[in-house]
Design a protein around this motif. Structure first.
Motif, PDB file in Angstrom:
ATOM      1  N   LEU A   8      -0.652  -6.191 -10.112  1.00 43.35           N
ATOM      2  CA  LEU A   8      -1.513  -5.681 -11.179  1.00 43.35           C
ATOM      3  C   LEU A   8      -2.959  -6.145 -11.050  1.00 43.35           C
ATOM      4  CD1 LEU A   8       0.817  -6.052 -14.309  1.00 43.35           C
ATOM      5  CD2 LEU A   8       0.571  -4.148 -12.734  1.00 43.35           C
ATOM      6  N   SER A   9      -3.191  -7.149 -10.227  1.00 40.86           N
ATOM      7  CA  SER A   9      -4.547  -7.701 -10.117  1.00 40.86           C
ATOM      8  C   SER A   9      -5.341  -7.112  -8.954  1.00 40.86           C
ATOM      9  CB  SER A   9      -4.472  -9.222  -9.939  1.00 40.86           C
ATOM     10  OG  SER A   9      -3.937  -9.554  -8.652  1.00 40.86           O
ATOM     11  N   ARG A  10      -4.743  -6.171  -8.196  1.00 43.96           N
ATOM     12  CA  ARG A  10      -5.361  -5.727  -6.954  1.00 43.96           C
ATOM     13  C   ARG A  10      -5.979  -4.334  -7.055  1.00 43.96           C
ATOM     14  NH1 ARG A  10      -5.717  -9.835  -2.983  1.00 43.96           N
ATOM     15  NH2 ARG A  10      -4.269 -11.466  -3.705  1.00 43.96           N
ATOM     16  N   GLU A  11      -6.914  -4.056  -6.125  1.00 43.80           N
ATOM     17  CA  GLU A  11      -7.695  -2.825  -6.194  1.00 43.80           C
ATOM     18  C   GLU A  11      -6.876  -1.567  -5.914  1.00 43.80           C
ATOM     19  OE1 GLU A  11     -10.820  -2.867  -3.320  1.00 43.80           O
ATOM     20  OE2 GLU A  11      -9.531  -3.471  -1.659  1.00 43.80           O
ATOM     21  N   LYS A  12      -5.752  -1.674  -5.223  1.00 41.81           N
ATOM     22  CA  LYS A  12      -4.933  -0.497  -4.918  1.00 41.81           C
ATOM     23  C   LYS A  12      -3.923  -0.169  -6.015  1.00 41.81           C
ATOM     24  CE  LYS A  12      -5.052  -0.805   0.169  1.00 41.81           C
ATOM     25  NZ  LYS A  12      -4.201  -0.855   1.391  1.00 41.81           N
ATOM     26  N   LEU A  13      -3.942  -0.918  -7.107  1.00 43.81           N
ATOM     27  CA  LEU A  13      -2.947  -0.733  -8.167  1.00 43.81           C
ATOM     28  C   LEU A  13      -2.852   0.723  -8.614  1.00 43.81           C
ATOM     29  CD1 LEU A  13      -1.072  -1.492 -10.548  1.00 43.81           C
ATOM     30  CD2 LEU A  13      -3.139  -2.155 -11.815  1.00 43.81           C
ATOM     31  N   ALA A  14      -3.960   1.292  -9.042  1.00 41.91           N
ATOM     32  CA  ALA A  14      -3.928   2.638  -9.627  1.00 41.91           C
ATOM     33  C   ALA A  14      -3.444   3.667  -8.616  1.00 41.91           C
ATOM     34  CB  ALA A  14      -5.305   3.008 -10.158  1.00 41.91           C
ATOM     35  N   ALA A  15      -3.961   3.597  -7.388  1.00 43.32           N
ATOM     36  CA  ALA A  15      -3.613   4.595  -6.376  1.00 43.32           C
ATOM     37  C   ALA A  15      -2.143   4.508  -5.990  1.00 43.32           C
ATOM     38  CB  ALA A  15      -4.501   4.413  -5.146  1.00 43.32           C
ATOM     39  N   LEU A  16      -1.633   3.292  -5.793  1.00 42.03           N
ATOM     40  CA  LEU A  16      -0.244   3.136  -5.382  1.00 42.03           C
ATOM     41  C   LEU A  16       0.709   3.481  -6.525  1.00 42.03           C
ATOM     42  CD1 LEU A  16      -0.458  -0.135  -3.245  1.00 42.03           C
ATOM     43  CD2 LEU A  16       0.005   2.186  -2.420  1.00 42.03           C
ATOM     44  N   ALA A  17       0.366   3.046  -7.733  1.00 41.94           N
ATOM     45  CA  ALA A  17       1.224   3.362  -8.879  1.00 41.94           C
ATOM     46  C   ALA A  17       1.338   4.871  -9.057  1.00 41.94           C
ATOM     47  CB  ALA A  17       0.678   2.708 -10.135  1.00 41.94           C
ATOM     48  N   ALA A  18       0.243   5.594  -8.816  1.00 40.12           N
ATOM     49  CA  ALA A  18       0.247   7.047  -8.990  1.00 40.12           C
ATOM     50  C   ALA A  18       1.144   7.744  -7.980  1.00 40.12           C
ATOM     51  CB  ALA A  18      -1.174   7.587  -8.878  1.00 40.12           C
ATOM     52  N   LEU A  19       1.359   7.132  -6.818  1.00 41.08           N
ATOM     53  CA  LEU A  19       2.238   7.722  -5.809  1.00 41.08           C
ATOM     54  C   LEU A  19       3.702   7.643  -6.216  1.00 41.08           C
ATOM     55  CD1 LEU A  19       0.621   6.395  -2.499  1.00 41.08           C
ATOM     56  CD2 LEU A  19       0.542   8.735  -3.403  1.00 41.08           C
ATOM     57  N   GLY A  20       4.015   6.704  -7.090  1.00 39.88           N
ATOM     58  CA  GLY A  20       5.379   6.568  -7.572  1.00 39.88           C
ATOM     59  C   GLY A  20       6.296   5.899  -6.570  1.00 39.88           C
ATOM     60  N   THR A  21       7.566   5.796  -6.949  1.00 38.19           N
ATOM     61  CA  THR A  21       8.561   5.176  -6.090  1.00 38.19           C
ATOM     62  C   THR A  21       9.192   6.240  -5.198  1.00 38.19           C
ATOM     63  OG1 THR A  21      10.191   5.397  -7.850  1.00 38.19           O
ATOM     64  CG2 THR A  21       9.020   3.324  -7.714  1.00 38.19           C
ATOM     65  N   SER A  22      10.009   5.806  -4.230  1.00 36.88           N
ATOM     66  CA  SER A  22      10.550   6.747  -3.262  1.00 36.88           C
ATOM     67  C   SER A  22      12.073   6.756  -3.237  1.00 36.88           C
ATOM     68  CB  SER A  22      10.022   6.429  -1.862  1.00 36.88           C
ATOM     69  OG  SER A  22      10.425   7.416  -0.932  1.00 36.88           O
ATOM     70  N   CYS A  23      12.685   5.607  -3.081  1.00 34.47           N
ATOM     71  CA  CYS A  23      14.143   5.539  -3.011  1.00 34.47           C
ATOM     72  C   CYS A  23      14.745   6.159  -4.277  1.00 34.47           C
ATOM     73  CB  CYS A  23      14.592   4.085  -2.884  1.00 34.47           C
ATOM     74  SG  CYS A  23      16.386   3.855  -2.919  1.00 34.47           S
ATOM     75  N   PRO A  24      15.700   7.086  -4.151  1.00 38.03           N
ATOM     76  CA  PRO A  24      16.277   7.717  -5.348  1.00 38.03           C
ATOM     77  C   PRO A  24      16.761   6.727  -6.392  1.00 38.03           C
ATOM     78  CG  PRO A  24      16.996   8.881  -3.387  1.00 38.03           C
ATOM     79  CD  PRO A  24      16.238   7.665  -2.909  1.00 38.03           C
ATOM     80  N   ASP A  25      17.394   5.636  -5.962  1.00 37.25           N
ATOM     81  CA  ASP A  25      17.852   4.637  -6.923  1.00 37.25           C
ATOM     82  C   ASP A  25      16.701   4.072  -7.736  1.00 37.25           C
ATOM     83  OD1 ASP A  25      20.481   4.882  -6.228  1.00 37.25           O
ATOM     84  OD2 ASP A  25      20.817   2.732  -6.041  1.00 37.25           O
ATOM     85  N   HIS A  26      15.519   4.008  -7.129  1.00 36.16           N
ATOM     86  CA  HIS A  26      14.358   3.465  -7.832  1.00 36.16           C
ATOM     87  C   HIS A  26      13.860   4.431  -8.901  1.00 36.16           C
ATOM     88  CE1 HIS A  26      13.175   0.579  -4.256  1.00 36.16           C
ATOM     89  NE2 HIS A  26      14.393   0.387  -4.719  1.00 36.16           N
ATOM     90  N   PHE A  27      13.473   5.649  -8.480  1.00 34.83           N
ATOM     91  CA  PHE A  27      12.799   6.512  -9.449  1.00 34.83           C
ATOM     92  C   PHE A  27      13.742   7.114 -10.475  1.00 34.83           C
ATOM     93  CE2 PHE A  27      13.240   9.483  -5.776  1.00 34.83           C
ATOM     94  CZ  PHE A  27      13.964  10.496  -6.384  1.00 34.83           C
ATOM     95  N   LEU A  28      15.042   7.149 -10.200  1.00 35.93           N
ATOM     96  CA  LEU A  28      15.966   7.609 -11.234  1.00 35.93           C
ATOM     97  C   LEU A  28      15.993   6.660 -12.418  1.00 35.93           C
ATOM     98  CD1 LEU A  28      18.998   8.962  -9.178  1.00 35.93           C
ATOM     99  CD2 LEU A  28      17.459  10.284 -10.633  1.00 35.93           C
ATOM    100  N   ARG A  29      15.611   5.404 -12.181  1.00 35.33           N
ATOM    101  CA  ARG A  29      15.623   4.403 -13.247  1.00 35.33           C
ATOM    102  C   ARG A  29      14.232   4.052 -13.755  1.00 35.33           C
ATOM    103  NH1 ARG A  29      19.937   3.789  -9.960  1.00 35.33           N
ATOM    104  NH2 ARG A  29      21.914   3.056 -10.843  1.00 35.33           N
ATOM    105  N   THR A  30      13.205   4.418 -13.004  1.00 26.97           N
ATOM    106  CA  THR A  30      11.842   4.046 -13.394  1.00 26.97           C
ATOM    107  C   THR A  30      10.963   5.252 -13.711  1.00 26.97           C
ATOM    108  OG1 THR A  30      10.983   4.083 -11.127  1.00 26.97           O
ATOM    109  CG2 THR A  30      11.985   2.026 -11.883  1.00 26.97           C
TER     110      THR A  30
END
Length: 679
Positions: free
Chosen positions: A270-292
């Motif tokens: 949360l303290s780093r400059e890539k936070l917004a860009a990476l968060a916007a890309l979302g997660t990838s593994c199905p187990d991850h994004f099905l829960r997040t």
């Protein structure tokens, strides 16, 4: 091979792999073993496959969680496979391959295990492996890191075709021990259980070691001024101040329970400059994004901003998030897609403070947070070696709104009456309070057991289950600061509060001339003042959540009945009774209902009666103390003793769905004391 030995070996391997979260996330991945058993009908040997069924967790897998299939029938499905456009039909076909009662429901990954030509197969979701799987040049990295021992399988949604893909690649690469599944995870195999487990761990550890040795020092970029972690005490205070608002936003479509995480991994991200860009890309593994969900909501203000400014901005961001999610749904949905399940975020990131995660219950909320930490680790590894490149939103949608996923959701049991509700019960380590906490937990609520004695509160909470069910906290209700701290602890434990029971109390049985000023103050501090302080702290959270709620006062028949020798006790009970009426009027506009319960003397299991009140009341009435409960019963209309569970039943009814239009009510739970009838 003896089938029971095969199952036992598989379960032991699964439990070892699942016990270490570097290997796979909670409820993620699956394992299998093939072997022979005797067909009970023909007496002939039959080749079977034991594979982890749909749902469940490797770390806690038991034999009941395994599907058992006839391997000849499962492999015969290759000849009737209708093609990629109809591959979902193959899941229903697995039912015709089951051996005997078949065990657990076969998962979508069954084909992967059955079609790979190896006796033992592991499919896992390790952070290090997914980091390679989600790197922009993941295929080249796979060859560079593992040589020919591990092969690359391009992204494909889990299913029958993926099983065919892996089987073909295995056949074409006989030296391979496993594969990296693009955007997803890893699969490994072996001729023995030991070899399979060894191969899985080698892939996981080799990937982690390569990232550590060759990865960039700061994969998330430089630190951003003002986004650094606040000091712990300040951080937790800010989290508690924001928690009710955030929970209310996350519960716009349906009530959610929350979990707070301020681990080093989260705060650093949360303290780093890539936070917004990476968060916007979302997660990838199905187990991850099905829960997040496909991506989190990220507060774009520094930790130094005021609470008021952060709350205002969160409301704006929530509206934008909902609009963005609806656009995502509408861009990818077709006529056959399930209805949109909700547009609220499940992960909310607050720089300098931490992460809030949400779910229908505490375990689901906690696991969602754990999965997003997995996602952070994945992004770190991918960015350290390359560029994080998750699967597309279109592919995410195909899984999130998959008909098979919808069917799995429909199979979930009907929620209990209080599921998703968070209860704060004072004086809950014994007697009436403990009975109330027990009943609410049994009905699905998350319970905060608040008591003056922390050790007893924690012990009582432990009896109700894990910390996903109940937590014990210290609460001196007569101290405003202690009450505030207790309420903060409650909202950090479960995300907020919905249901407050003012039960804490004590009693001194004395006639007027023997009642001291100290006696009077003590009684009123604990019950009249204590209820006021708890209700005030709770009302602040309830109003900020915007989800309505309940406040219950455990008053007494003595609030209306003029019994002898208890001036201080009865007067403070009358005070509590009128607080019910006053607060019902004041809090009604926020959807908060306030009701009271008037028990008669509850002797059995009562901390108050055990501490001397019982002996005094028995002396007042001229009966033996052990006969006091029956004495109270005999003077009632029903001639039945009131016990703590009777009061708990009344709390359950008052706070359940049936009395949703009731507020300002006092319910007698006294077996019928005519002198205490409400008029």
């Amino acid at each position: 091979m003896n089938g029971h030995v095969t199952a036992d070996t598989l379960i032991a391997r699964s439990n070892r792999l699942g016990a270490d979260k570097k290997n796979t996330n909670f409820a993620g991945g699956n394992t299998s073993a093939k072997g022979q058993a005797q067909d009970p009908v023909t007496g002939e040997p039959v080749e079977l496959m034991w594979v982890k069924g749909s749902g469940g967790d490797l770390g806690t897998l038991r034999e009941t969680g395994l599907s058992v299939l006839r391997l000849d029938r499962m492999r015969a499905l290759v000849d009737v496979y209708p093609g990629l456009d109809r591959e979902d039909e193959m899941v229903a076909a697995f039912d015709y391959c089951l051996h005997g009662k078949g065990g657990a429901t076969p998962s979508i990954d069954t084909a992967m295990h059955g079609l790979v030509n190896a006796a033992h197969v592991d499919h896992l979701h390790p952070d290090s492996g997914i980091a390679i799987a989600t790197a922009a040049d993941g295929e080249a990295l796979t060859a560079k890191i593992f040589g020919g021992k591990v092969v690359w399988v391009p992204w494909r949604r889990p299913g029958f075709q993926l099983g065919l893909d892996i089987a073909a690649i295995q056949q074409a690469n006989p030296e391979a021990i496993g594969c990296i599944l693009g955007g997803h995870g890893i699969t490994a195999w072996g001729d023995t259980s030991e070899e399979c487990e060894r191969n899985s761990l080698w892939i996981i550890d080799t990937a982690a070691a390569y990232i550590a040795e060759h990865g960039a020092a700061e994969p998330f970029g430089a630190k951003v001024e003002g986004f650094e972690a606040l000091p712990e005490a300040e951080r937790r205070a800010r989290a508690a101040a924001l928690a009710p608002t955030i929970r209310g936003l996350a519960s716009h479509d349906k009530p959610m329970v929350g979990h707070f995480t301020d681990s080093e991994a989260v705060l650093e991200f949360l303290s780093r400059e890539k936070l917004a860009a990476l968060a916007a890309l979302g997660t990838s593994c199905p187990d991850h994004f099905l829960r997040t969900k496909v991506k989190p909501l990220v507060l774009d203000l520094p930790a130094t901003a005021s609470v008021e400014d952060q709350i205002s901005r969160l409301h704006e961001l929530h509206e934008a998030y909902r609009a963005d999610y609806r656009a995502y749904y509408e861009a990818h949905a077709d006529a056959d897609s399930p209805a949109m399940r909700g547009a609220d975020p499940l992960i909310v990131l607050i720089p300098g403070v931490g992460m809030f995660s949400y779910g229908a219950n505490k375990q689901t909320a906690r696991v969602a947070g754990e999965f997003y930490v997995n996602a952070i680790n994945v992004m770190r590894g991918a960015e350290a070696l390359s560029t994080y490149a998750p699967i597309s939103d279109a592919e995410k949608f195909r899984i999130e709104y998959w008909a098979l996923e919808e069917a799995k959701l429909q199979r979930l049991p009907k929620p209990k009456s209080h599921q998703g509700r968070i209860a704060f019960v004072t004086g809950a380590a014994s007697g009436i309070g403990k009975a109330i906490a027990t009943r609410l937990a049994a009905e699905g609520a998350c319970v905060v057991v608040a008591d003056l004695d922390l050790e007893k509160a924690q012990a009582a909470a432990a009896e109700l289950g894990s910390s996903d069910v109940a937590v014990g906290i210290a609460a001196n209700v007569a101290d405003a600061e202690a009450v505030r701290a207790a309420m903060d602890a409650a909202v950090l434990a479960f995300g907020g509060v919905d249901l407050v029971v003012n039960n804490a109390g004590l009693s001194l049985s004395k006639p007027l001339l023997e009642t001291t000023e100290k006696d009077w103050d003590l009684q009123h501090d604990v019950m009249a003042k204590g209820s006021f302080l708890v209700s005030k702290a709770a009302a602040k959270a309830l109003i900020e959540q915007g989800m309505g709620g309940d406040i219950i006062y455990i008053s007494s028949k003595n609030s209306v009945f003029a019994g002898p020798n208890n001036i201080a006790y009865s007067a403070t009970k009358a005070d509590q009774a009128h607080q019910v009426r006053l607060l019902a009027v004041e809090l009604g506009e926020y959807g908060v209902r306030v009701n009271g319960i008037n028990p008669d003397g509850v002797v059995r299991g009562s901390g108050i009666f055990a501490s001397g009140w019982g002996a005094n009341r028995a002396a007042t009435y001229g009966v033996n103390e052990e006969d006091l409960g029956q004495f109270y019963a005999n003077r009632t209309i029903l001639k039945r003793e009131v016990v703590p569970e009777n009061v708990a039943d009344a709390v359950y009814v008052l706070t359940g769905p049936e009395l949703s239009r009731t507020t300002g009510l006092h319910i007698p739970v006294d077996s019928g004391v005519a002198a205490a009838f409400l008029r």
